[in-house]
Design a protein around this motif. Structure first.
Motif, PDB file in Angstrom:
ATOM      1  N   THR A  92       0.842  -1.199   0.000  1.00 13.82           N
ATOM      2  CA  THR A  92       0.000   0.000   0.000  1.00 13.82           C
ATOM      3  C   THR A  92       0.872   1.241   0.000  1.00 13.82           C
ATOM      4  OG1 THR A  92      -0.124  -0.027   2.428  1.00 13.82           O
ATOM      5  CG2 THR A  92      -1.885  -1.163   1.220  1.00 13.82           C
ATOM      6  N   ASN A  93       0.292   2.319  -0.564  1.00 15.38           N
ATOM      7  CA  ASN A  93       0.951   3.640  -0.584  1.00 15.38           C
ATOM      8  C   ASN A  93       2.328   3.578  -1.242  1.00 15.38           C
ATOM      9  OD1 ASN A  93      -1.180   4.955   0.676  1.00 15.38           O
ATOM     10  ND2 ASN A  93      -0.412   4.489   2.717  1.00 15.38           N
ATOM     11  N   LEU A  95       4.874   4.674  -4.012  1.00 15.33           N
ATOM     12  CA  LEU A  95       5.012   5.905  -4.792  1.00 15.33           C
ATOM     13  C   LEU A  95       5.469   5.558  -6.210  1.00 15.33           C
ATOM     14  CD1 LEU A  95       4.746   8.971  -4.396  1.00 15.33           C
ATOM     15  CD2 LEU A  95       7.202   9.053  -3.991  1.00 15.33           C
ATOM     16  N   ARG A 101       0.540   7.751  -5.230  1.00 21.29           N
ATOM     17  CA  ARG A 101       0.618   6.550  -4.398  1.00 21.29           C
ATOM     18  C   ARG A 101      -0.470   5.549  -4.819  1.00 21.29           C
ATOM     19  NH1 ARG A 101       4.209   6.942  -0.486  1.00 21.29           N
ATOM     20  NH2 ARG A 101       4.949   9.021   0.141  1.00 21.29           N
ATOM     21  N   ASP A 103      -1.934   1.217  -4.528  1.00 24.49           N
ATOM     22  CA  ASP A 103      -1.974  -0.041  -3.777  1.00 24.49           C
ATOM     23  C   ASP A 103      -1.876  -1.190  -4.774  1.00 24.49           C
ATOM     24  OD1 ASP A 103      -2.366   1.563  -1.599  1.00 24.49           O
ATOM     25  OD2 ASP A 103      -4.546   1.331  -1.596  1.00 24.49           O
ATOM     26  N   ARG A 147       8.402  -2.096  -4.417  1.00 22.86           N
ATOM     27  CA  ARG A 147       8.381  -0.625  -4.331  1.00 22.86           C
ATOM     28  C   ARG A 147       9.368  -0.003  -5.315  1.00 22.86           C
ATOM     29  NH1 ARG A 147       5.735   1.706  -0.069  1.00 22.86           N
ATOM     30  NH2 ARG A 147       5.024   0.319   1.588  1.00 22.86           N
ATOM     31  N   ASP A 194      -5.514   3.301  -6.635  1.00 20.50           N
ATOM     32  CA  ASP A 194      -4.804   4.500  -6.183  1.00 20.50           C
ATOM     33  C   ASP A 194      -5.778   5.401  -5.443  1.00 20.50           C
ATOM     34  OD1 ASP A 194      -5.133   7.011  -8.618  1.00 20.50           O
ATOM     35  OD2 ASP A 194      -6.140   5.080  -8.710  1.00 20.50           O
ATOM     36  N   GLU A 195      -5.225   6.198  -4.512  1.00 17.10           N
ATOM     37  CA  GLU A 195      -6.049   7.072  -3.686  1.00 17.10           C
ATOM     38  C   GLU A 195      -6.637   8.229  -4.483  1.00 17.10           C
ATOM     39  OE1 GLU A 195      -3.608   8.345  -0.522  1.00 17.10           O
ATOM     40  OE2 GLU A 195      -3.459   6.377   0.439  1.00 17.10           O
TER      41      GLU A 195
END
Length: 485
Positions: A92-93, A95, A101, A103, A147, A194-195
């Motif tokens: 999660t989060n 970049l 950000r 997921d 990541r 994504d957020e």
């Protein structure tokens, strides 16, 4: 005789039986020290297992399949399980390259590798660990590499080109897993979110594009159908007209009325043909209009996507700057609060020390006064007298200091006398001395009573004097006093 034969037989059979027992024991010992490696495990033999090419001792000997004799007291063995391990990685989060950000929940399947060099790494780093411990170790490596891959790719690449994303993840993760003796078997990315809603916007854009393309295709097919139908009607009418004209051509030569009728019919057919061509043009224009409308909607969708992209970039940067300013402000406020707290503590400590010092001085003074009163026989009046007697010299000195430093540059006195016979010069000096605070008044202001041996104030009644007028001729006299320093 029989006994002799039995002894002879026993003497022959005994050594043979002992040799058989020894051989059987040796065989059993050898069999027990032979280890077979199953297909789902790796046999790791450690101890004295030989030397490397550079002359150093080998840490272990790894075998996948086959048998191995374990030398007692010199070698030992363990097994590494090759069972695949499924690891759930809920990242999660993370970049991305666009600073958005996302997921990426995924599941990785790993297992101990059977390659020669990698198998040696597994023996050196995973031998003795439980399956859960190996999974946690692999999970940490996968998190870091996942990541890293996401940070080097755009969201469009991750979302649309899954093969490229999975290939990059597999390459990075497997390279790191080989260092501890593992290999990557499978990668399954379940979903990407994504957020900011950027991926959802991409999906809406793709859906809108597909819908517009479908509408465009339908419009084109309708246009082709209309054009084909109009062409068919036109060909039919032309062919019918040609057939009729050839059939009636002979008759029209002898019959004028029939010619006029055919001429009128040709005019009607021409009008029909004109209407068919007009309908064809209208259908073609309608199809072009629908096509242009679909292209316009596609451009509007693209403009909306570009606007969303720009807003996402600007808003993310503004949010980052805002958080940075807030953090700096909080740090400055915290520093200011700590400095103020330190200064307050210092002031409190200094005032507390001053108060303790004053309390100590006052306590010592009170103790001294108590001892003075006790020395005076518990007589406060006598104690005060003792204190005044001790300070009398200082009191007199203070009164002297009051006029000691008075400086007169020049004093001119015009003395004309007075009614009571005293001179002005004497009155000046007397008034000057009266300007010094009397000791009794000082005691009265302090709320004390002057001891009797220092003098008491006498009340003198002034007599009533009846003055008679007289004439006095006075000669003014100028008295010049020398300049004093």
């Amino acid at each position: 005789m029989e006994f002799t034969i039995f002894i002879t037989f026993a003497s022959i059979i005994g050594p043979i039986f002992a040799v058989l027992v020894i051989l059987f024991s040796l065989l059993a010992f050898v069999v027990l020290r032979i280890r077979k490696c199953p297909s789902d495990k790796i046999l790791v033999v450690y101890g004295k297992v030989g030397n490397n090419t550079d002359g150093t001792n080998k840490s272990s000997l790894c075998m996948h399949g086959g048998t191995k004799f374990i030398i007692p007291f010199i070698q030992a063995y363990q097994f590494l399980d090759l069972t695949p391990m499924s690891i759930q990685v809920d990242l999660t989060n993370a970049l991305s390259k666009q600073n958005i950000r996302i997921d990426v929940p995924s599941r990785f399947t790993v297992g101990i590798s059977t390659e020669t060099g990698v198998m040696q790494n597994a023996a050196e780093r995973l031998l003795g660990l439980k399956m859960t411990e190996i999974q946690e170790l692999a999970k940490d490596i996968i998190f870091g590499q996942l990541r890293l891959v996401i940070a080097t790719m755009d969201i469009e690449e991750i979302n649309t080109d899954r093969d490229k994303f999975l290939e990059a993840v597999s390459g990075n993760v497997e390279t790191e897993l080989k260092k501890i003796g593992l290999r990557l078997i499978n990668v399954n990315v379940t979903d990407i979110n994504d957020e900011s809603g950027y991926i959802a916007a991409l999906g809406k854009e793709a859906a809108a594009k597909a819908i517009n393309d479908a509408k465009k295709t339908v419009a084109e097919k309708n246009r082709d159908g209309s054009i084909g139908e109009a062409n068919a009607v036109r060909d039919q009418r032309i062919q019918v007209a040609e057939a009729n004209s050839r059939a009636i051509e002979g008759e029209n030569r002898s019959l004028g009325e029939i010619s006029q009728t055919n001429a009128s019919r040709r005019e009607i057919e021409a009008e029909s043909l004109r209407r068919a061509m007009v309908a064809e043009k209208v259908a073609a224009a309608k199809a072009l209009e629908d096509s242009y409308l679909a292209e316009q909607n596609a451009e509007l969708a693209r403009a909306t996507r570009e606007k969303a992209t720009q807003e996402a970039d600007i808003i993310v940067k503004v949010e980052i700057d805002k958080k940075r300013v807030v953090i700096n402000a909080e740090a400055i406020a915290e520093e200011t609060r700590r400095k103020a707290q330190g200064e307050a503590d210092a002031i409190f400590a200094r005032l507390d020390a001053q108060a303790r010092g004053s309390l100590e001085i006052l306590s010592k003074q009170a103790e001294g006064f108590k001892q003075i009163v006790s020395a005076a026989g518990n007589n406060p009046d006598a104690a005060v007298k003792m204190l005044i007697a001790d300070k009398l010299e200082k009191l007199v000195g203070i009164q002297v200091e009051a006029i000691k430093n008075l400086k007169f540059d020049k004093i001119t006195v015009w003395d004309s006398g007075s009614k009571d016979g005293s001179s002005s010069t004497a009155n000046f000096a007397s008034n000057l001395m009266k300007s010094i605070p009397p000791m009794k008044e000082l005691f009265d202001m302090a709320g004390l009573e002057l001891p009797q041996y220092l003098g008491t104030e006498k009340v003198v009644e002034k007599p009533v004097v009846v003055e008679t007028p007289k004439v006095v001729v006075e000669k003014p006299a100028a008295v010049e006093t020398p300049k004093t320093k």
